[in-house]
Write an enzyme that holds these catalytic residues in place. Structure first.
Site, PDB file in Angstrom:
ATOM      1  CG  ASP A 155      -2.276   0.641   0.933  1.00 43.40           C
ATOM      2  OD1 ASP A 155      -2.271   1.869   0.769  1.00 43.40           O
ATOM      3  OD2 ASP A 155      -3.310  -0.043   0.877  1.00 43.40           O
ATOM      4  CG  HIS A 158      -5.328   3.750   0.848  1.00 47.66           C
ATOM      5  ND1 HIS A 158      -4.979   2.432   0.638  1.00 47.66           N
ATOM      6  CD2 HIS A 158      -6.610   3.869   0.409  1.00 47.66           C
ATOM      7  CE1 HIS A 158      -6.006   1.785   0.088  1.00 47.66           C
ATOM      8  NE2 HIS A 158      -7.007   2.638  -0.056  1.00 47.66           N
ATOM      9  CG  ASN A 170      -4.063   0.751  22.609  1.00 47.87           C
ATOM     10  OD1 ASN A 170      -5.156   1.139  22.187  1.00 47.87           O
ATOM     11  ND2 ASN A 170      -2.948   0.953  21.933  1.00 47.87           N
ATOM     12  CG  ASN A 203     -13.415   1.205  -4.255  1.00 47.16           C
ATOM     13  OD1 ASN A 203     -13.891   0.223  -3.702  1.00 47.16           O
ATOM     14  ND2 ASN A 203     -12.382   1.870  -3.780  1.00 47.16           N
ATOM     15  CB  ALA A 256      -9.693  -8.483  -6.808  1.00 48.17           C
ATOM     16  CB  VAL A 273      -6.250 -12.960  -5.884  1.00 54.04           C
ATOM     17  CG1 VAL A 273      -6.444 -11.765  -4.944  1.00 54.04           C
ATOM     18  CG2 VAL A 273      -4.814 -13.009  -6.397  1.00 54.04           C
ATOM     19  CB  SER A 320      -9.315   0.171  -0.123  1.00 56.55           C
ATOM     20  OG  SER A 320      -8.787   0.235  -1.422  1.00 56.55           O
TER      21      SER A 320
END
Length: 527
Positions: A137, A167, A180, A261, A271, A276, A323
């Site tokens: 990324d 991103h 946390n 998208n 993809a 994949v 994403s």
């Protein structure tokens, strides 16, 4: 002469008593306030405060104000000062606590490692530890507060640990933000290992198939079991396809990528390669997102609308897209591998498919694929192996309430958590700070457990519940039982009270002893 001796004894006695019984000193109560004064009166106000021993925390000449810590006496004096316009408390401000993004629970990830949702990782639960995910990324802001103590094993190229686009940092947070008190928590609670390959610059502009191929080899060489790619391209590449087949079939690496998208039915790459997993996006109502690609390559869906996660400049942000859906699946695969270390890449993939929640048209479809990711089911979390209790009861003692339980067997059992709730409060509180470990873990025999609740108050009715935790981190609840606390009948007295003050009983004993000394000495002197 007798009078002198008596006087000497009395003086010694007074010194003895003074040494044993300290003189009480009244505590000076202090408070922190912000004081606003008339313009041109700053110097006189500060002088008055400092003369009175007040501590000046901040001065704000722009608004004619000062923040100070002072005694009640000084506060009253300042209120009487005609040069003071306003005095108000210096109110405390607290850090915002950790938020669990809706996507984490939508894919049932927290149920894997925090089955009772108490914010504590369950002992023995699969968390993705010892599994490495490689994120390709825009890099990662490694210094972000929610990545402290995350095992980031490295990255490529130089600058991989910075992210001015945000991103990649957002994606990484969904995968592995620490459990946390800060920000958010990931699908794995900061326990998976990360390797970062930065292929996008600060503007997030496009890259090449060859750059992606090189990145995947960097992931492979770093020992990654999973490659997460929140990226897309429009055109098929036979060489790129060959590489992903090689990673899957030869190296046993599971590659996960965004379905795309732009809506519609077109394929996106990588993809849509067979090796994949193509991930589509759904919203909080599990409806497919308007932007999510719909085609026969979509394999799974995950939350991808308004996902809250880590972001650039040590911040947090909402982002939408396939994403954002992709890292949910990548992290879930790590949890499955942690639960079943011996699984092959094909078996992990099948596990994710077979346990998905079927949405839309029955069976696999072009919008949802096999359905919505269900991490809890994928890690084998169907029905916990409950402990059979022979008894679970409470009784009142002089020191509080004793809770006893006995198990018949403890196969696949790790330990217990004991909770208490006052009948009038309606809020459960865990009594044990650490898990109460199983005495005969994995044994077909049972054991007896005793817990002393010494904080129970008199004349209060309490409910107690017992949670047993199995080796998969799943919880079964027993009870509740009801017990009424009563006033202890015995009180133990110590010689002296805490914090250097004498108790009334101790004072009496000292006084009696001292008087005895006087009488004895006086009698001997007269003899």
């Amino acid at each position: 002469m007798k009078q002198v001796n008596i006087l000497l004894v009395v003086c010694i006695l007074a010194a003895f008593v003074a040494a044993v019984i300290p003189t009480p000193v009244a505590a000076q109560e202090e408070t922190r306030v912000i004081i606003q004064y008339r313009s041109n009166e700053r110097a006189s106000v500060l002088q008055q405060l400092q003369s009175a021993g007040a501590v000046v925390n901040y001065t704000f000449p722009e608004i004619n104000a000062v923040a100070v810590t002072l005694s009640a006496q000084t506060l009253n004096a300042m209120r009487a000062n005609s040069d003071i316009l306003a005095i108000e408390p210096d109110e405390p401000r607290y850090m915002t606590g950790q938020v669990v993004p809706y996507g984490v629970d939508a894919v049932a990830a927290r149920s894997v490692w925090d089955a009772n949702y108490d914010g504590v990782i369950d002992a023995g639960a699969p968390t993705g530890e010892n599994v490495t995910i490689c994120i390709i990324d825009s890099g990662i802001q490694r210094s972000h507060e929610d990545f402290q103590n995350v095992n980031i094993i490295g990255g490529y190229p130089a600058g991989w640990d910075t992210d001015n686009y945000g991103h990649g940092t957002h994606v990484a947070g969904t995968i592995a933000a620490m459990n946390n008190t800060l920000g958010v928590v990931g699908v794995t609670p900061g326990t998976v290992s990360l390797y970062i390959v930065k292929v996008f610059g600060d503007s997030g502009t496009w890259t090449y198939a060859s750059t992606l191929i090189d990145a995947t080899y960097k992931c492979r060489d770093a020992g990654a079991k999973i490659i997460s790619m929140s990226l897309e391209g429009a055109n098929f590449s036979s060489i790129e396809n060959y590489v992903f087949n090689q990673l899957y079939n030869t190296n046993g690496i599971l590659s996960v990528a965004a379905a795309g998208n732009s809506g519609g039915t077109a394929y996106s790459y990588p993809a849509s390669y067979d090796a994949v997993i193509s991930v589509g996006a759904v919203d909080q109502n599990s409806n497919v997102a308007s932007f999510s690609r719909r085609n026969d390559k979509v394999e799974l869906v995950a939350p991808g609308v308004s996902i809250f996660s880590t972001y650039k400049n040590s911040s947090y942000a909402y982002m939408s897209g396939t994403s954002m859906a992709t890292p949910h699946v990548s992290a879930a695969a790590a949890l499955v591998w942690a639960a079943f270390p011996g699984m092959t890449v094909a078996e992990v993939r099948a596990q994710l498919q077979n346990t998905a929640l079927d949405l839309g048209v029955a069976g696999r479809d072009t919008s949802y694929g096999y359905g919505l990711l269900q991490t809890y089911e994928a890690t084998g979390g169907m029905d916990p192996t409950a402990v059979d209790l022979v008894r679970f009861e409470g009784s009142v003692s002089e020191t509080g309430i004793g809770v006893v339980w006995e198990t018949a067997m403890e196969v696949d059992h790790v330990g217990f958590h004991l909770y208490r709730m006052a009948e009038t409060e309606g809020l459960w509180t865990r009594l044990n700070t650490e898990m109460i470990p199983a005495q005969v873990m994995g044994d077909a025999s049972g054991a007896v457990y005793n817990f002393a609740d010494t904080t129970a108050e008199a004349n209060v009715t309490y409910l107690y519940r017992l949670d047993d935790v199995d080796t998969n981190g799943k919880v079964t609840t027993h009870g509740p039982i009801t017990v009424m606390g009563t006033q202890p009948s015995a009180v133990s007295l110590s010689g002296f009270a805490a914090q250097g003050t004498a108790s009334p009983m101790a004072f009496s004993l000292v006084l009696v002893a001292a008087l005895g000394m006087v009488v004895t000495l006086f009698s001997r002197r007269n003899a």
